[in-house]
Write an enzyme that holds these catalytic residues in place. Structure first.
Site, short mmCIF file in Angstrom:
data_model
loop_
_atom_site.label_atom_id
_atom_site.label_comp_id
_atom_site.label_asym_id
_atom_site.label_seq_id
_atom_site.Cartn_x
_atom_site.Cartn_y
_atom_site.Cartn_z
N SER A 156 0.86 -1.19 0.00
CA SER A 156 0.00 0.00 0.00
C SER A 156 0.89 1.24 0.00
O SER A 156 2.08 1.16 0.31
CB SER A 156 -0.85 -0.01 1.27
N TYR A 169 -2.46 -0.99 10.40
CA TYR A 169 -2.39 -1.14 8.94
C TYR A 169 -1.05 -0.66 8.40
O TYR A 169 -0.41 -1.34 7.58
CB TYR A 169 -3.55 -0.37 8.30
#
Ligand SMILES: NC(=O)c1ccc[n+]([C@@H]2O[C@H](COP(=O)([O-])OP(=O)(O)OC[C@H]3O[C@@H](n4cnc5c(N)ncnc54)[C@H](O)[C@@H]3O)[C@@H](O)[C@H]2O)c1
Length: 272
Positions: A156, A169
């Site tokens: 990401s 995350y």
């Protein structure tokens, strides 16, 4: 018609919808057969968007077949190494080989740092990190046995830079960046390349449900951080197919001297 990925067999996790489905359809359209794996069931508590269903996974299977490829769909949890190993072994028995892996399954939970429970942290890490490791461990020997191939880990923007209000995350996606280099180092001698892809915002069900509400709620606790992730481009988010195009490039021989690389598809936001 010959395709760029003819002869490849690709295992894709998180394949029921969103980016995983786009990867399956794109790789199939370029000639690869597909092993589509997804939990297709309830995601951990705290995930603010809808879970995928067995119907979603079946629809991916239909789309892959419509693209002219063979497909195996398998409902499994990437946290379960034994299940992932069985799927990979069965796929090789049925489809003959495994050349390509896309470790894409992941979850995302916005949460302020001092509201984060140990259980939530473990849920994110167990899917986004252990699940990616499991996926590589279940498949890498098969890719070696095929004479080499390409392993693509979906990280990401948050694997290069902070995504605010997401300590678990951000931690998990940075771990995927490191894991990419570590596997690339050891698997390189077997002609197996390992690279990661770092999307910015992508229009998928991950952004649905209460995700926007949760981003606004957490963002309000420290508005200064909300500018992080701004793109340089007029375009502010990607369609899943735009990420799939980069995955297909990494699966192809066009990237055959690239390994341990971390490709951003984020409109430049990693440098904002
Ligand atoms: N959407 C974004 O803005 C964005 C941005 C950057 C990175 N990513 C990453 O891209 C990847 C794909 O996300 P998406 O946007 O397509 O999300 P999505 O929620 O639409 O799809 C993710 C899929 O993964 C599956 N999955 C989740 N946990 C699983 C498990 N334990 N075992 C097997 N399958 C499981 C889900 O069922 C779902 O079908 C994820 O790793 C995500 O973190 C997404």
């Amino acid at each position: 018609m010959s395709g760029r990925l003819d002869g490849q067999v690709a295992l894709v996790t998180g394949a029921a919808r969103g980016q995983g489905r786009a990867h399956c359809v794109r790789l199939a359209s370029e000639g690869a057969d597909i092993v589509a794996v997804d939990l297709a069931g309830p995601l951990p508590a705290g995930v603010p968007y809808e879970s995928a269903t067995p119907d979603d996974l079946a629809e991916t299977g239909r789309l892959v077949e419509a693209a002219g490829a063979r497909v195996i769909t398998a409902q499994a949890d990437v946290r379960d190494l034994a299940a992932m190993t069985a799927i990979a072994d069965d796929a090789v028995a049925t489809l003959g080989r495994l050349t390509t892996v896309v470790a894409n399954a992941g979850i995302c939970i916005p949460v302020v740092w001092n509201e984060t429970s140990g259980e939530l942290f473990d849920d994110v890490l167990s899917i986004n990190v252990r699940g990616v490791w499991n996926t590589v461990m279940a498949t890498a020997q098969h890719v070696i046995d095929a004479g080499g191939g390409s392993i693509i880990l979906i990280s990401s923007y948050a694997g290069k830079k902070v995504q605010p209000f997401m300590v678990p995350y951000t931690t998990s996606k940075h771990a995927v960046t490191g894991m990419t280099r570590a596997f690339a180092a050891e698997l390189g001698q077997h002609n197996v390349r390992v690279n990661s892809v770092h999307p910015g915002g992508v229009a998928t069900p991950m952004g649905g449900g209460d995700m926007v509400t949760e981003l606004e709620r957490t963002g309000a606790t420290n508005p200064k951080l909300n500018a992080m992730g701004t793109t340089f481009t007029a375009q502010t988010w990607a369609e899943p197919e735009e990420i799939a195009a980069v995955v297909a490039f990494l699966a192809s021989d066009e990237s055959k001297f690239m390994t341990a690389e971390h490709l951003s598809v984020d409109g430049g936001s990693q440098y904002f």
